[in-house]
Design a protein around this motif. Sequence first.
Motif, PDB file in Angstrom:
ATOM      1  N   LYS A  11      70.674   4.098  89.083  1.00  0.00           N
ATOM      2  CA  LYS A  11      70.250   3.803  87.716  1.00  0.00           C
ATOM      3  C   LYS A  11      68.846   4.287  87.394  1.00  0.00           C
ATOM      4  CE  LYS A  11      73.271  -0.106  87.114  1.00  0.00           C
ATOM      5  NZ  LYS A  11      73.395  -1.488  86.754  1.00  0.00           N
ATOM      6  N   THR A  12      68.072   4.643  88.402  1.00  0.00           N
ATOM      7  CA  THR A  12      66.713   5.110  88.152  1.00  0.00           C
ATOM      8  C   THR A  12      66.762   6.466  87.469  1.00  0.00           C
ATOM      9  OG1 THR A  12      65.860   3.932  90.072  1.00  0.00           O
ATOM     10  CG2 THR A  12      64.500   5.710  89.202  1.00  0.00           C
ATOM     11  N   ARG A  13      66.151   6.569  86.315  1.00  0.00           N
ATOM     12  CA  ARG A  13      66.159   7.814  85.562  1.00  0.00           C
ATOM     13  C   ARG A  13      64.760   8.392  85.386  1.00  0.00           C
ATOM     14  NH1 ARG A  13      70.695   7.688  86.924  1.00  0.00           N
ATOM     15  NH2 ARG A  13      72.451   7.115  85.651  1.00  0.00           N
ATOM     16  N   LEU A  14      63.777   7.512  85.312  1.00  0.00           N
ATOM     17  CA  LEU A  14      62.434   7.975  85.003  1.00  0.00           C
ATOM     18  C   LEU A  14      61.415   7.070  85.692  1.00  0.00           C
ATOM     19  CD1 LEU A  14      61.281  10.229  83.201  1.00  0.00           C
ATOM     20  CD2 LEU A  14      61.037   8.529  81.406  1.00  0.00           C
ATOM     21  N   ILE A  15      60.431   7.681  86.317  1.00  0.00           N
ATOM     22  CA  ILE A  15      59.341   6.957  86.959  1.00  0.00           C
ATOM     23  C   ILE A  15      58.074   7.347  86.217  1.00  0.00           C
ATOM     24  CG2 ILE A  15      58.025   6.632  89.080  1.00  0.00           C
ATOM     25  CD1 ILE A  15      61.458   8.009  89.368  1.00  0.00           C
ATOM     26  N   ILE A  16      57.288   6.348  85.848  1.00  0.00           N
ATOM     27  CA  ILE A  16      56.046   6.588  85.111  1.00  0.00           C
ATOM     28  C   ILE A  16      54.882   6.052  85.924  1.00  0.00           C
ATOM     29  CG2 ILE A  16      54.770   6.132  82.981  1.00  0.00           C
ATOM     30  CD1 ILE A  16      57.523   5.810  81.615  1.00  0.00           C
ATOM     31  N   MET A  17      53.858   6.885  86.122  1.00  0.00           N
ATOM     32  CA  MET A  17      52.664   6.465  86.856  1.00  0.00           C
ATOM     33  C   MET A  17      51.477   6.456  85.899  1.00  0.00           C
ATOM     34  SD  MET A  17      50.586   8.203  90.018  1.00  0.00           S
ATOM     35  CE  MET A  17      51.885   8.053  91.216  1.00  0.00           C
ATOM     36  N   ASP A  18      50.813   5.353  85.861  1.00  0.00           N
ATOM     37  CA  ASP A  18      49.582   5.213  85.096  1.00  0.00           C
ATOM     38  C   ASP A  18      48.436   5.715  85.967  1.00  0.00           C
ATOM     39  OD1 ASP A  18      47.220   4.373  83.957  1.00  0.00           O
ATOM     40  OD2 ASP A  18      47.872   2.327  83.602  1.00  0.00           O
ATOM     41  N   ALA A  19      47.943   6.891  85.649  1.00  0.00           N
ATOM     42  CA  ALA A  19      46.806   7.463  86.370  1.00  0.00           C
ATOM     43  C   ALA A  19      45.642   7.645  85.403  1.00  0.00           C
ATOM     44  CB  ALA A  19      47.198   8.782  87.024  1.00  0.00           C
ATOM     45  N   ILE A  20      45.543   6.731  84.464  1.00  0.00           N
ATOM     46  CA  ILE A  20      44.423   6.785  83.529  1.00  0.00           C
ATOM     47  C   ILE A  20      43.127   6.545  84.299  1.00  0.00           C
ATOM     48  CG2 ILE A  20      43.376   5.707  81.499  1.00  0.00           C
ATOM     49  CD1 ILE A  20      46.301   5.162  80.556  1.00  0.00           C
ATOM     50  N   PHE A  21      43.181   5.608  85.234  1.00  0.00           N
ATOM     51  CA  PHE A  21      42.073   5.364  86.153  1.00  0.00           C
ATOM     52  C   PHE A  21      42.621   5.462  87.572  1.00  0.00           C
ATOM     53  CE2 PHE A  21      40.903   3.143  82.291  1.00  0.00           C
ATOM     54  CZ  PHE A  21      39.588   3.540  82.126  1.00  0.00           C
ATOM     55  N   VAL A  22      41.794   5.955  88.491  1.00  0.00           N
ATOM     56  CA  VAL A  22      42.191   6.026  89.891  1.00  0.00           C
ATOM     57  C   VAL A  22      41.124   5.339  90.731  1.00  0.00           C
ATOM     58  CG1 VAL A  22      41.156   8.306  90.271  1.00  0.00           C
ATOM     59  CG2 VAL A  22      43.002   7.534  91.753  1.00  0.00           C
ATOM     60  N   GLU A  23      41.584   4.492  91.635  1.00  0.00           N
ATOM     61  CA  GLU A  23      40.689   3.825  92.583  1.00  0.00           C
ATOM     62  C   GLU A  23      40.819   4.554  93.913  1.00  0.00           C
ATOM     63  OE1 GLU A  23      39.779  -0.626  94.372  1.00  0.00           O
ATOM     64  OE2 GLU A  23      41.463  -0.323  93.029  1.00  0.00           O
ATOM     65  N   TYR A  24      39.755   5.208  94.331  1.00  0.00           N
ATOM     66  CA  TYR A  24      39.831   6.076  95.497  1.00  0.00           C
ATOM     67  C   TYR A  24      39.260   5.456  96.778  1.00  0.00           C
ATOM     68  CZ  TYR A  24      35.026   7.063  94.113  1.00  0.00           C
ATOM     69  OH  TYR A  24      33.711   6.942  93.764  1.00  0.00           O
ATOM     70  N   LYS A  25      38.673   4.284  96.674  1.00  0.00           N
ATOM     71  CA  LYS A  25      38.201   3.580  97.867  1.00  0.00           C
ATOM     72  C   LYS A  25      38.489   2.103  97.674  1.00  0.00           C
ATOM     73  CE  LYS A  25      34.240   2.739 100.821  1.00  0.00           C
ATOM     74  NZ  LYS A  25      32.813   2.934 101.032  1.00  0.00           N
ATOM     75  N   TRP A  26      39.178   1.517  98.648  1.00  0.00           N
ATOM     76  CA  TRP A  26      39.584   0.129  98.529  1.00  0.00           C
ATOM     77  C   TRP A  26      38.623  -0.771  99.285  1.00  0.00           C
ATOM     78  CZ3 TRP A  26      42.720   4.228  99.476  1.00  0.00           C
ATOM     79  CH2 TRP A  26      43.655   4.524  98.492  1.00  0.00           C
ATOM     80  N   GLN A  27      38.328  -1.875  98.657  1.00  0.00           N
ATOM     81  CA  GLN A  27      37.513  -2.923  99.249  1.00  0.00           C
ATOM     82  C   GLN A  27      38.365  -4.188  99.229  1.00  0.00           C
ATOM     83  OE1 GLN A  27      35.117  -1.666 100.618  1.00  0.00           O
ATOM     84  NE2 GLN A  27      33.419  -1.088  99.342  1.00  0.00           N
ATOM     85  N   ASN A  28      37.767  -5.292  99.557  1.00  0.00           N
ATOM     86  CA  ASN A  28      38.450  -6.577  99.383  1.00  0.00           C
ATOM     87  C   ASN A  28      38.325  -6.947  97.917  1.00  0.00           C
ATOM     88  OD1 ASN A  28      39.118  -6.756 102.053  1.00  0.00           O
ATOM     89  ND2 ASN A  28      37.267  -7.875 102.608  1.00  0.00           N
ATOM     90  N   GLY A  29      39.235  -6.418  97.121  1.00  0.00           N
ATOM     91  CA  GLY A  29      39.156  -6.578  95.674  1.00  0.00           C
ATOM     92  C   GLY A  29      38.617  -5.306  95.058  1.00  0.00           C
ATOM     93  N   ARG A  30      38.825  -5.147  93.796  1.00  0.00           N
ATOM     94  CA  ARG A  30      38.414  -3.927  93.093  1.00  0.00           C
ATOM     95  C   ARG A  30      36.903  -3.892  92.913  1.00  0.00           C
ATOM     96  NH1 ARG A  30      41.999  -2.210  88.632  1.00  0.00           N
ATOM     97  NH2 ARG A  30      42.783  -0.998  90.344  1.00  0.00           N
ATOM     98  N   LYS A  31      36.338  -2.754  93.196  1.00  0.00           N
ATOM     99  CA  LYS A  31      34.919  -2.521  92.957  1.00  0.00           C
ATOM    100  C   LYS A  31      34.826  -1.325  92.024  1.00  0.00           C
ATOM    101  CE  LYS A  31      30.486  -2.134  95.150  1.00  0.00           C
ATOM    102  NZ  LYS A  31      29.710  -2.078  96.357  1.00  0.00           N
ATOM    103  N   GLN A  32      34.273  -1.517  90.848  1.00  0.00           N
ATOM    104  CA  GLN A  32      34.241  -0.479  89.817  1.00  0.00           C
ATOM    105  C   GLN A  32      33.501   0.785  90.245  1.00  0.00           C
ATOM    106  OE1 GLN A  32      35.988  -0.449  86.942  1.00  0.00           O
ATOM    107  NE2 GLN A  32      36.915  -2.309  87.744  1.00  0.00           N
ATOM    108  N   ASP A  33      32.651   0.692  91.264  1.00  0.00           N
ATOM    109  CA  ASP A  33      31.949   1.879  91.755  1.00  0.00           C
ATOM    110  C   ASP A  33      32.919   2.936  92.280  1.00  0.00           C
ATOM    111  OD1 ASP A  33      29.619   0.551  91.180  1.00  0.00           O
ATOM    112  OD2 ASP A  33      29.163   0.036  93.257  1.00  0.00           O
ATOM    113  N   TYR A  34      34.134   2.527  92.663  1.00  0.00           N
ATOM    114  CA  TYR A  34      35.103   3.436  93.264  1.00  0.00           C
ATOM    115  C   TYR A  34      36.311   3.682  92.365  1.00  0.00           C
ATOM    116  CZ  TYR A  34      32.218   2.132  97.204  1.00  0.00           C
ATOM    117  OH  TYR A  34      31.151   1.896  98.028  1.00  0.00           O
ATOM    118  N   VAL A  35      36.129   3.484  91.078  1.00  0.00           N
ATOM    119  CA  VAL A  35      37.181   3.730  90.098  1.00  0.00           C
ATOM    120  C   VAL A  35      36.688   4.829  89.154  1.00  0.00           C
ATOM    121  CG1 VAL A  35      38.522   2.748  88.200  1.00  0.00           C
ATOM    122  CG2 VAL A  35      38.029   1.349  90.220  1.00  0.00           C
TER     123      VAL A  35
END
Length: 101
Positions: A11-35
Amino acid sequence: YLNSLPQIREKTRLIIMDAIFVEYKWQNGRKQDYVERMGRILISDDPVAMDSIGWKMIEEKRKEHGLPHVSPQPVFIQKAADSGLGVNDPEHIVFKEINLN
């Protein structure tokens, strides 16, 4: 593999990825310095190709900021490709960019 279940796979017809923002380094929780703003929305009918392109985008951002590859590397993309859920080989992924500006 959830996506390999017939109820989802058939049934999967379309996959949509929101890449408006990308977080390229993960911490314990989101840190805006890496978005960073990417300003993209990706659309595909191949979930493996979508994950592969998304992963490439993250790795490119990490390289731009002098960060090493994420370790350990994710194995789920290759496992999904090996299971026949989609394409992981960049040579066989058709990627078209449409600029709406």
